[in-house]
Design a protein around this motif. Structure first.
Motif, short mmCIF file in Angstrom:
data_model
loop_
_atom_site.label_atom_id
_atom_site.label_comp_id
_atom_site.label_asym_id
_atom_site.label_seq_id
_atom_site.Cartn_x
_atom_site.Cartn_y
_atom_site.Cartn_z
N GLY A 68 33.34 41.61 42.38
CA GLY A 68 34.38 42.57 42.76
C GLY A 68 33.93 43.98 42.44
O GLY A 68 32.86 44.20 41.86
N GLU A 69 34.74 44.94 42.84
CA GLU A 69 34.42 46.35 42.59
C GLU A 69 34.49 46.68 41.10
O GLU A 69 35.10 45.96 40.31
CB GLU A 69 35.38 47.25 43.36
CG GLU A 69 35.25 47.18 44.87
CD GLU A 69 36.32 48.00 45.57
OE1 GLU A 69 36.00 49.10 46.05
OE2 GLU A 69 37.47 47.53 45.65
N CYS A 72 37.72 46.16 38.45
CA CYS A 72 38.67 45.15 38.92
C CYS A 72 39.04 44.15 37.84
O CYS A 72 39.93 43.32 38.04
CB CYS A 72 38.10 44.41 40.13
SG CYS A 72 36.71 43.33 39.76
N LYS A 74 36.64 42.16 35.91
CA LYS A 74 35.70 41.04 35.74
C LYS A 74 35.24 40.90 34.29
O LYS A 74 35.35 39.83 33.69
CB LYS A 74 34.48 41.23 36.63
CG LYS A 74 34.78 41.43 38.10
CD LYS A 74 33.51 41.54 38.92
CE LYS A 74 32.59 42.65 38.47
NZ LYS A 74 33.16 44.00 38.65
N MET A 253 37.46 39.13 42.85
CA MET A 253 38.56 39.82 42.18
C MET A 253 38.82 41.17 42.81
O MET A 253 37.89 41.87 43.23
CB MET A 253 38.26 40.01 40.69
CG MET A 253 38.40 38.76 39.85
SD MET A 253 38.40 39.13 38.06
CE MET A 253 40.01 39.89 37.86
N TYR A 254 40.10 41.53 42.84
CA TYR A 254 40.51 42.86 43.29
C TYR A 254 41.68 43.33 42.45
O TYR A 254 42.72 42.67 42.40
CB TYR A 254 40.90 42.85 44.77
CG TYR A 254 41.33 44.21 45.29
CD1 TYR A 254 40.38 45.16 45.63
CD2 TYR A 254 42.67 44.54 45.42
CE1 TYR A 254 40.76 46.41 46.10
CE2 TYR A 254 43.06 45.79 45.89
CZ TYR A 254 42.11 46.72 46.23
OH TYR A 254 42.48 47.95 46.68
N LEU A 255 41.50 44.41 41.75
CA LEU A 255 42.56 45.05 40.97
C LEU A 255 43.25 44.07 40.02
O LEU A 255 44.47 43.98 39.95
CB LEU A 255 43.59 45.70 41.91
CG LEU A 255 44.31 46.94 41.38
CD1 LEU A 255 43.30 48.06 41.12
CD2 LEU A 255 45.35 47.42 42.37
N TYR A 275 39.63 41.36 52.09
CA TYR A 275 38.80 42.10 51.14
C TYR A 275 37.41 41.49 51.04
O TYR A 275 36.41 42.21 50.99
CB TYR A 275 39.48 42.12 49.77
CG TYR A 275 38.67 42.80 48.70
CD1 TYR A 275 38.36 44.15 48.79
CD2 TYR A 275 38.22 42.10 47.58
CE1 TYR A 275 37.62 44.78 47.81
CE2 TYR A 275 37.48 42.72 46.60
CZ TYR A 275 37.18 44.06 46.71
OH TYR A 275 36.44 44.69 45.74
N VAL A 301 40.90 53.00 45.65
CA VAL A 301 41.41 51.85 44.92
C VAL A 301 42.59 52.30 44.07
O VAL A 301 42.47 53.27 43.31
CB VAL A 301 40.31 51.25 44.01
CG1 VAL A 301 40.85 50.06 43.24
CG2 VAL A 301 39.10 50.84 44.84
N PRO A 304 45.11 50.58 38.20
CA PRO A 304 45.65 49.36 37.59
C PRO A 304 46.85 49.64 36.70
O PRO A 304 47.56 48.71 36.30
CB PRO A 304 44.47 48.80 36.78
CG PRO A 304 43.58 49.97 36.54
CD PRO A 304 43.74 50.87 37.73
N ARG A 312 48.22 43.39 46.32
CA ARG A 312 47.62 44.61 45.81
C ARG A 312 46.61 45.23 46.77
O ARG A 312 46.24 46.39 46.62
CB ARG A 312 46.94 44.32 44.47
CG ARG A 312 47.94 43.93 43.40
CD ARG A 312 47.38 43.94 42.02
NE ARG A 312 48.42 43.69 41.04
CZ ARG A 312 48.23 43.66 39.73
NH1 ARG A 312 47.03 43.87 39.24
NH2 ARG A 312 49.25 43.43 38.92
#
Length: 421
Positions: A68-69, A72, A74, A253-255, A275, A301, A304, A312
């Motif tokens: 993921g970015e 996010c 991880k 994963m995202y956000l 995504y 993005v 969070p 999201r």
């Protein structure tokens, strides 16, 4: 030789079968929030929702890739799972034992079964300690009458065994971290993680700080060690190619949320979340003849600390735009549900994701072709750009060639090898 008496090594051919049948790590609704304090009295103003209701399982002997970015969640997930920081809510088990219920001596024993390889091979090693003490520190902390790791000669012998296992010489044990290259330092970090004979190793971006040539060596080393010691990895990375190479299963994963989980071949050949498709479209294409189609996400993005309601990803979702911005995307949180055998997706409209829809959302990224005879190609991840007009591709290629011809060539820095500094 390395003592593997406390490890059960599988017979030939049994490791893969068992990896698909026995759940070793189970994470259920894991949450990690960081409180935000403000004002004169430092009152709580909100939370940074780094990890929010994440659920997945890892089978014994499996490599579970997490991608993921940046930001996010991880690495936060990995550190929370291994109890380097406290959870906010949720549960996790290791071979059926509650990870977060352990205290005192039980927690100390648990730490032998779960170890971590850190991202930064420089910052993770104490510059004032020799390698024998860095690797042996965990052995000394876990010493008892049975393993006799409290004795210096026993501890040094085990340190030497694991230096051998990661491809370093035994006499390196008296050297200090500054005497090694980045790749060698990461090998030392791997030896430190393995010295306690863990069952699960959290690999927190272990190759992102290394040269590309050294990355391949470390990845192959991790795969060899996995087979030799029957290890299970939670492998965290940004690089989609690295994840594809080393993983058996992949979570995206995202956000702070998992949006897609599937076997690596299924996810890369048939992504079902918008995504994931956008991520795969951004993977560079090594063939200079390829006319790359890429989905460029709009906007930034979200924070969070104030994530969007509902899904999201809906503020940047290209599929939502194609479907006419349905209200459910912004009002209801999508569940991680099965859309195919073993393929889990958190999207209300996962069934609407098709190659044609992805191609419609993509833009042509022109690159110069290698020669006049080469045929231009259009592609997006695993999706081909069917319907792309030949004249459109040729025009883009000619424009790109003209742009390249009018610019000066830039020199590149030579990479460094995996050798002592």
């Amino acid at each position: 030789m390395i003592d593997t008496s406390d490890q059960t090594l599988p017979a030939a051919g049994q490791g893969v079968a068992r990896a698909r049948s026995e759940v070793l790590v189970k994470v259920d609704g894991l949450v990690k929030y960081y409180p935000i304090f403000g004002g004169f009295l430092r009152r709580k103003m909100g939370d940074v929702k780094a990890v929010d209701d994440v659920t997945f399982t890892i089978n014994r002997g499996e490599v579970f890739g997490l991608v993921g970015e940046s930001g996010c969640g991880k690495s936060t997930l990995g550190r929370t799972l291994i109890r380097l920081q406290p959870r906010t809510a949720g549960a996790a088990t290791l071979a059926g034992e509650d990870i977060f219920a352990k205290k005192g001596k039980d927690l100390k024993r648990l730490r032998r079964r779960m170890q971590i390889i850190f991202q930064d091979p420089v910052g993770s090693l104490n510059p004032r300690m020799p390698i024998s003490d860095i690797i042996g520190e965990g052995l000394l902390a876990q010493a008892d009458d049975e393993n006799k790791w409290g004795k210096r000669d026993v501890r040094d012998a085990r340190v030497g065994d694991y230096l051998d296992a990661v491809g370093l010489r035994r006499d390196y044990s008296r050297r200090y971290p500054h005497e090694f290259s980045g790749g060698q330092r990461q090998r030392i970090g791997i030896a430190r993680a393995l010295a306690l004979s863990p069952e699960v190793v959290i690999c927190d971006e272990p190759v992102s700080a290394l040269d590309v040539s050294i990355q391949s060596q470390i990845l192959n080393l991790l795969l060899d060690l996995r087979r030799e010691f029957d290890l299970t990895y939670l492998f965290i990375a940004h690089n989609l190619s690295v994840i594809q190479y080393i993983s058996d299963s992949v979570g995206v994963m995202y956000l702070g949320k998992l949006v897609e989980v599937a076997d690596v071949d299924e996810l890369y050949s048939n992504p079902r979340h918008p995504y994931t498709i956008a991520l795969l479209s951004a993977v560079p294409e090594p063939d200079p003849r390829v006319r790359k189609r890429r989905i460029v996400l709009t906007g930034d993005v979200p924070s969070p600390a104030a994530p969007p309601s509902g899904c999201r990803f809906h503020t940047r979702c290209w599929l939502r735009e194609q479907l006419g911005r349905p209200e459910v995307c912004s009002t209801e949180v999508p569940e991680l549900r099965v859309v195919a055998g073993g393929h889990n997706v958190a999207c209300h409209f996962a069934e609407s994701v098709t190659p044609a829809a992805a191609v419609e959302a993509a833009h042509i990224i022109p690159t110069p072709i290698a020669s006049d005879d080469a045929e231009p190609i259009a592609a997006i991840g695993g999706l081909t750009g069917e319907g792309l007009e030949a004249a459109e591709v040729t025009e883009a290629a000619e424009a790109a060639q003209a742009e390249v011809a009018g610019t000066d060539d830039a020199g590149t820095d030579a990479g460094t090898g995996d050798r002592p500094a």
